[in-house]
Design an enzyme around this catalytic site. Structure first.
Site, PDB file in Angstrom:
ATOM      1  N   ASN A  13       0.804 -14.060   0.187  1.00  0.00           N
ATOM      2  CA  ASN A  13       1.871 -13.200  -0.326  1.00  0.00           C
ATOM      3  C   ASN A  13       3.180 -13.913  -0.002  1.00  0.00           C
ATOM      4  OD1 ASN A  13       3.751 -11.238  -0.896  1.00  0.00           O
ATOM      5  ND2 ASN A  13       3.132  -9.848   0.756  1.00  0.00           N
ATOM      6  N   LYS A  15       6.098 -13.212  -0.877  1.00  0.00           N
ATOM      7  CA  LYS A  15       7.252 -12.306  -0.754  1.00  0.00           C
ATOM      8  C   LYS A  15       8.438 -12.856  -1.542  1.00  0.00           C
ATOM      9  CE  LYS A  15       5.261 -10.663   3.493  1.00  0.00           C
ATOM     10  NZ  LYS A  15       5.419  -9.947   4.734  1.00  0.00           N
ATOM     11  N   HIS A  98       2.359  -2.567  -0.984  1.00  0.00           N
ATOM     12  CA  HIS A  98       2.688  -3.301   0.245  1.00  0.00           C
ATOM     13  C   HIS A  98       3.661  -2.459   1.078  1.00  0.00           C
ATOM     14  CE1 HIS A  98       4.306  -6.302   2.953  1.00  0.00           C
ATOM     15  NE2 HIS A  98       3.213  -6.987   2.721  1.00  0.00           N
ATOM     16  N   GLU A 100       6.215  -3.204   2.635  1.00  0.00           N
ATOM     17  CA  GLU A 100       7.648  -3.458   2.392  1.00  0.00           C
ATOM     18  C   GLU A 100       8.120  -2.680   1.163  1.00  0.00           C
ATOM     19  OE1 GLU A 100       7.362  -7.740   2.524  1.00  0.00           O
ATOM     20  OE2 GLU A 100       6.920  -7.578   4.669  1.00  0.00           O
ATOM     21  N   GLU A 170      -3.213  -3.585   6.453  1.00  0.00           N
ATOM     22  CA  GLU A 170      -2.075  -4.271   7.060  1.00  0.00           C
ATOM     23  C   GLU A 170      -1.315  -3.315   7.984  1.00  0.00           C
ATOM     24  OE1 GLU A 170      -0.856  -7.943   4.630  1.00  0.00           O
ATOM     25  OE2 GLU A 170       0.282  -6.249   3.876  1.00  0.00           O
ATOM     26  N   GLY A 176       4.781  -9.820   9.851  1.00  0.00           N
ATOM     27  CA  GLY A 176       5.954 -10.656  10.066  1.00  0.00           C
ATOM     28  C   GLY A 176       6.497 -10.603  11.484  1.00  0.00           C
ATOM     29  N   SER A 216       0.469 -11.126  10.357  1.00  0.00           N
ATOM     30  CA  SER A 216       0.552 -12.275  11.259  1.00  0.00           C
ATOM     31  C   SER A 216      -0.778 -13.023  11.405  1.00  0.00           C
ATOM     32  CB  SER A 216       1.104 -11.861  12.636  1.00  0.00           C
ATOM     33  OG  SER A 216       2.408 -11.311  12.491  1.00  0.00           O
TER      34      SER A 216
HETATM   35  P1  PGA Z   1       2.682 -11.835   7.571  1.00  0.00           P
HETATM   36  O1  PGA Z   1       2.715 -10.888   6.264  1.00  0.00           O
HETATM   37  O2  PGA Z   1       1.438 -12.673   7.456  1.00  0.00           O
HETATM   38  O3  PGA Z   1       3.936 -12.635   7.489  1.00  0.00           O
HETATM   39  O4  PGA Z   1       2.641 -10.926   8.747  1.00  0.00           O
HETATM   40  C1  PGA Z   1       1.542 -10.312   5.757  1.00  0.00           C
HETATM   41  C2  PGA Z   1       1.889  -9.460   4.563  1.00  0.00           C
HETATM   42  O5  PGA Z   1       2.939  -8.819   4.583  1.00  0.00           O
HETATM   43  O6  PGA Z   1       1.141  -9.400   3.565  1.00  0.00           O
END
Ligand code: PGA
Length: 255
Positions: A13, A15, A98, A100, A170, A176, A216
């Site tokens: 992803n 982003k 997601h 976010e 998630e 993140g 992460s």
């Molecule tokens: P990350 O993000 O691996 O940077 O924690 C995962 C995601 O948001 O899909």
């Protein structure tokens, strides 16, 4: 991994990262890095990068996805992109729900359901994200939250359509932040999601469903997370932007 019954899937992803030229460059690098993968590999990229990345990965084992789509087919929705638009471009996957999108853009369980239905109707495959906030985990309501998100997101979706759905667990506190869920925590919630799907669609559908962990996941912890029986892959943010790191995660899922 239960590769005999379900596919291991590693999805990047990206982003809001990479301009089209930067995206093409990374995609070309990834093409080499994951060429020998024994799992499915997807990159979910910004809308404006879809064309460049699709061209860069043509003829390779990399599948292309978007990171969202609107639930209406067309109309006065300034700034939005429909599922049909993505499908006509040859995009195969789309991430829906997601955290976010839920946190910053007003996404709700109900709109996640509408978007999932629209994406499936357009012939796209969906990576459906669920996960709890830290306060919810601390309150001991992770299972309830994730099970509610899963049930609402899948409302009205047939068992046949479910074959085109991947669920990504998630935990929001792990995204993140560098704070990965332990493999036992990931396993526990992924198993819970599978049990919910079993209740809705029966055992065969639940056993065939790919459930990813995201938050992460990186080259250092992928092996351990992916060793769990209910963790069938990963949705990777930060580490998907570096070809070498992403390649190591894909290699871990290929074992
Ligand atoms: P990350 O993000 O691996 O940077 O924690 C995962 C995601 O948001 O899909």
């Amino acid at each position: 991994m239960k590769k005999d019954v379900r596919k291991a899937v590693i999805a990047g992803n990206w982003k809001m990262n990479k301009t089209p030229s930067q995206a093409a460059e990374l995609a070309k690098e990834l093409r080499e890095t994951v060429a020998g993968a024994d799992c499915d590999v997807i990159v979910c990229v910004p809308f404006v990068d879809l064309q460049a990345v699709s061209e860069a990965v043509k003829g390779s084992n990399i599948h292309v996805g978007a990171q969202n789509c609107h639930f209406e087919k067309s109309g006065a929705f300034t700034g939005e992109i429909s599922a049909d638009m993505l499908a006509e471009m040859g995009v195969e996957y789309v991430i829906i729900g997601h955290s976010e999108r839920r946190t910053y853009f007003g996404e709700t369980d109900v709109t996640v359901n509408l978007r999932t239905k629209a994406a499936l109707a357009a012939g796209l495959k969906v990576i459906l994200c669920v996960g709890e906030y830290l306060e919810q985990r601390e309150q001991g309501i992770t299972a309830e939250i994730v099970s509610m998100q899963t049930k609402i997101a899948l409302a009205g979706i047939s068992a046949e359509e479910l074959k085109n759905v991947i669920i990504a667990y998630e935990p929001v506190w792990a995204i993140g932040t560098g704070k990965t869920a332990t493999s036992d925590q990931a396993e526990e919630v992924c198993a819970e999601i599978r049990a919910v799907v079993c209740g809705l669609y029966g055992e065969a559908a639940a056993e065939g469903l790919t459930i990813q962990y995201g938050g992460s996941m990186n080259a250092g912890n992928a092996d351990e997370l992916l060793s769990k029986v209910n963790v069938d892959g990963g949705l990777i943010g930060g580490a998907s932007l570096k070809a070498a790191d992403f390649g190591k995660i894909v290699a871990a899922a290929s074992k």
